[in-house]
Design a protein around this motif. Structure first.
Motif, short mmCIF file in Angstrom:
data_model
loop_
_atom_site.label_atom_id
_atom_site.label_comp_id
_atom_site.label_asym_id
_atom_site.label_seq_id
_atom_site.Cartn_x
_atom_site.Cartn_y
_atom_site.Cartn_z
N PHE A 43 -9.56 2.08 -3.24
CA PHE A 43 -8.92 1.00 -4.01
C PHE A 43 -7.54 1.43 -4.49
N PHE A 61 -4.19 -0.28 -3.38
CA PHE A 61 -3.55 -0.97 -4.50
C PHE A 61 -2.09 -0.55 -4.67
N CYS A 89 0.01 -1.56 -1.49
CA CYS A 89 0.32 -2.98 -1.47
C CYS A 89 1.43 -3.31 -2.47
N ALA A 148 -8.16 -4.82 -3.88
CA ALA A 148 -7.00 -3.98 -4.17
C ALA A 148 -5.70 -4.70 -3.85
N CYS A 168 -4.93 -7.26 -6.60
CA CYS A 168 -4.42 -6.55 -7.77
C CYS A 168 -3.04 -5.95 -7.49
N GLY A 169 -2.83 -5.53 -6.24
CA GLY A 169 -1.54 -4.97 -5.86
C GLY A 169 -0.40 -5.96 -5.97
#
Length: 850
Positions: free
Chosen positions: A26, A30, A33, A329, A332-333
């Motif tokens: 993750f 994350f 990204c 991820a 959230c990224g």
């Protein structure tokens, strides 16, 4: 229930039992990204170039000179000019005559700085003087006093007047075009919206007197007639008055702020180079992390095969697990990408890489592109990582889970050979290229070298342990015996840690030392073309002709020359430099006292450097087959095409050559119209500096320094360019460091049962930790050595192109990288070991894992 649903349910339910491995994947996805989305935002900002107008905000249309140089060999590409492209005054009448134009207001800008105790404020905006007529372009309205109707009067903007405690009727000292002058404040004006730059409005007579380019205007603000659409009117003006740039909306800001258009190329390079680097780093990091987590599940996957699962089902389960983590991820990224993009852009602005007026643009396209690329990389990494485990027979997989083999397959070996050959080829090619373009070719050698190491990682770890294991045992003592055995047996797991360490050290050392080497060569080349005993620098706009005359008459001065810098092209015959124009230097003609040029003249004479003439580097002249006496056409920094005669050929450095023109000719085609530096030669350097300091003590914003000032001024310019590379290196290293901590933590935490068995056999926690420290040290040293070797394929060729053998740069950078690697490896090892041994030995042995 279908097999796909069963596999998906099994994949999702199994995630909860591998929290550490899932968290590692993750974090890698994350952060990657977020960096990709930040790069996409930078690229979009460069394409859009959104800079909301401030002083010109009230004018719906702004008309300026040519947008840039249309490259003869690429007609679709336009390169922004280094200076502001002005318009002849007669163009104002032509614009006014276009049907639909209600009013066309010309604007002239010239250097004006408010003086406090005889000196300008540090970092004050210089191009702040304008004619009172152009106040309407920003909606300025008088809040007190009256308009400046006679020479010697000025109107201040309200913010400047308030900050300085001035009001209508007060006297004020201003530096106009570098000279101190006293004015009476006739009024104070308030703009229609907030304006960050100060504004000083002068009478018509003073505006004409101070205009650095007589007979021209900087731009024209257009107010459409009632009922006329601004966009349609812009099209009419472009058709009827060609060769102009008509701007509407936020595009008007690029006309108001000179540096906005020029920031496009640096931003594109920043986004492209950084984006490419992040793509490669992310692919390596994510692949290493996912491969490690899959490798640690070999026994579980083997049991699934033994209970009837097909290779396809096992493969699909691993991919689904990874993509579930990757999708979360990536989402959230997107939030991290917004924060990182704004931080990188604001940092670039504070470092002077991009102007403060340029707005950061990051819309749905940037976010979508970053997420799609991230998911594609994650899918590819998961697909390949699961392939070997899914294809293996159950009994074979169980055996590999116990003792993973260090030998890589033929495909990886061939890929490593290709990357190694590419690294050598790139380094070899760099040696034969000019230093100013070598970095673009040599830089990718860092990435190809790191990819090669990643592909051969397990075999490299195994070879290092076999070759240097006895030495490690002798140095580290008895605790190293088991560490060496473990490192050899777990070569695959430690290879996942080796990759980010190698990448971080290679990028750090290669980027920094190649840049410092190129920077030193660039500064030496530019400053080496000039010679001076004293250097005068103005921060108040430049030196006027009267000031230049006073400098020449100073006791001890034998030669003085204004120094003007810009950039431009040889258009006919075309020099082919395209988006990378040559530097232009403007100096005074050679006189009886000598010249400030130290470059050897191979043909012709600098005494003829007057009027429309130029001295060319011999290498440039040879490549274009230009001889002394030839007439060529040059495109200068403001877009003007100027026919000049070649009067001399110079033995300039081939990598950082400069075309030399008369200072008067070049200054007339710069934004300020004045030279900001003056070079002086004489007998006694210290006596000259002292005499000039006395002469200029009342000149606002003027400092006097020795010959080191010349190199310092070029160094400051080179520092801005270098900061881009430093920023890239720091971000890439940070990402690689996060990946190293990730993979190292996963590798240690997965060994709870092993540590429990060792403790049951009589080892204490301290002994286990020392074993882990030796293992980490082996990997850290191996990664450092490999990173150093890879960095040499970039730094050494760069040094050779500049005529040196050893790269230039501070030793502390090397020491800092070495220290940073160990500060990454050992603290992460210590923390992971503590977490892995929280349970007592009996409970740890009962836990699942290796």
């Amino acid at each position: 229930m279908s097999s796909r649903r069963v596999v998906l349910a099994l994949a999702l339910s199994s995630l909860r039992y591998r929290a550490a491995a899932s968290l590692a994947s993750f974090i890698a996805i994350f952060v990657g990204c977020g960096l990709l989305i930040a790069c996409a935002g930078l690229f979009e900002t460069a394409i859009v170039l959104k800079a909301a107008p401030e002083r010109l905000s009230a004018a719906p249309l702004v008309v300026g000179g040519s947008a840039g140089f249309k490259l003869p060999d690429e007609e679709s590409q336009v390169v922004p000019y280094a200076e502001r492209a002005v318009l002849p005054e007669d163009q104002v009448a032509k614009i006014s005559a276009v049907q639909g134009v209600g009013q066309a207001v010309p604007d002239v800008s010239f250097a004006t700085v408010l003086l406090h105790d005889g000196a300008p404020e540090p970092g004050a905006s210089v191009l702040s003087g304008h004619g009172w007529d152009s106040a309407s372009l920003g909606g300025y309205k008088l809040t007190e006093g009256a308009a400046p109707n006679t020479p010697g009067q000025v109107v201040l903007d309200a913010a400047t007047a308030s900050a300085a405690g001035l009001h209508a009727g007060s006297a004020v000292d201003l530096a106009v075009n570098g000279q101190r002058q006293s004015f009476q404040i006739s009024g104070v004006a308030q703009p229609s919206q907030a304006v960050r730059a100060p504004a000083f409005f002068f009478s018509v007579a003073d505006t004409q007197r101070f205009n650095p380019h007589p007979g021209t205007v900087g731009l024209v603000g257009v107010f459409p007639a009632d009922g006329v659409d601004a966009t349609e009117l812009a099209g009419k003006i472009s058709e009827q008055v060609p060769a102009l740039t008509v701007l509407t909306g936020d595009d008007r800001g690029s006309a108001e702020f000179v540096g906005v258009s020029g920031s496009q190329l640096p931003l594109i390079l920043l986004a492209a180079i950084f984006g490419g680097m992040v793509l490669v780093v992310m692919a390596l990091v994510v692949s290493a992390t996912i491969s490690l987590t899959v490798r640690q599940r070999q026994q579980e996957l083997a049991l699934l095969r033994a209970t009837g699962a097909t290779p396809k089902q096992v493969h699909r389960m691993v991919v689904m697990e990874t993509m579930a983590v990757g999708a979360l991820a990536a989402v959230c990224g997107a939030f991290l990408g917004s924060l990182l993009g704004n931080w990188i852009f604001s940092t670039s602005g504070s470092l002077g890489i991009v102007p403060d007026e340029l707005a950061f643009t990051q819309d749905i396209i940037a976010f979508a592109a970053g997420i799609v690329v991230t998911l594609a990389i994650t899918f590819g990494a998961a697909w390949f990582a699961a392939l070997a485990a899914a294809r293996a027979r159950p009994i074979q997989a169980l055996a590999e889970a116990a003792i993973p083999g260090a030998k890589v397959n033929a495909v990886r070996r061939m890929g490593a050979l290709i990357c190694g050959a590419a690294t050598v080829l790139l380094a070899s090619t760099t040696i034969f290229m000019p230093a100013d373009s070598a970095a673009a070719i040599g830089g990718p050698a860092l990435l190809t070298g790191a990819i090669g190491v990643a592909l051969l990682g397990p075999e490299i770890i195994a070879w290092v342990v076999d070759r240097f294991g006895p030495f490690v045992r002798r140095v580290a003592g008895r605790d190293a015996t088991l560490a060496v055995i473990n490192t050899r047996a777990r070569a695959v797991a430690f290879a996942a840690v080796l990759t980010p360490i190698t990448l971080a050290s290679a990028v750090a050392l290669g980027n920094v030392y190649s840049e410092t080497t190129a920077q030193k060569a660039q500064v030496n080349a530019y400053a080496g073309q000039l010679q001076a005993d004293a250097v005068l620098t103005s921060t108040a706009g430049g030196f006027s002709p009267d000031q230049l005359a006073q400098i020449r008459s100073t006791q001890g001065v034998s030669t003085s020359s204004p120094l003007v810098t810009s950039s431009g092209w040889i258009e006919d015959p075309y020099d082919g430099n395209g988006s990378d124009p040559l530097r232009l230097l403007g100096v005074a003609p050679q006189d009886q006292g000598g010249t400030v040029l130290s470059t050897e003249v191979t043909e012709g004479s600098l005494t003829a450097l007057r009027g429309d003439s130029v001295a060319l580097p011999a290498s440039v002249a040879d490549s274009l087959e230009i001889k002394v006496g030839a007439k060529i056409k040059m495109r200068l920094g403001d877009g003007a095409q100027v026919p000049v005669t070649v009067v001399a050929l110079l033995d300039s450095p081939s990598s950082y050559a400069s075309m030399v023109l008369p200072a008067d000719l070049l200054a007339a085609h710069t934004t300020s119209g004045l030279a900001s530096q003056v070079l002086v030669r004489g007998g006694d350097a210290s006596a000259i500096v002292s005499a000039l300091s006395d002469r200029t003590k009342d000149w606002p914003g003027v400092t006097v320094g020795d010959d080191s000032t010349l190199a310092a001024s070029f160094q400051a310019s080179a520092d801005v360019e270098a900061l881009i590379n430093y920023l890239l290196a720091v971000l890439a290293i940070a990402y690689a460091a996060i990946a190293a901590v990730n993979t190292l933590s996963v590798a240690v935490l997965a060994r709870r049962r092993e540590f429990g068995a060792q403790r049951l056999a009589g080892a204490d926690r301290g002994q286990v930790k020392r074993m882990l420290f030796v293992e980490g040290g082996i990997v850290a040293v191996t990664g450092l050595v490999l990173g150093i070797v890879i960095s040499l394929f970039t730094a050494v060729p760069m040094a050779l192109t500049t005529g040196e053998i050893i790269p230039s740069g501070p030793v502390w950078v090397f020491l800092a990288v070495v220290l940073a690697i160990f500060l990454i490896v050992w603290p992460a090892t210590a923390l992971s070991a503590r977490l892995a041994m929280r349970r007592n030995a009996v409970e740890a042995v009962k836990m699942p894992g290796q």
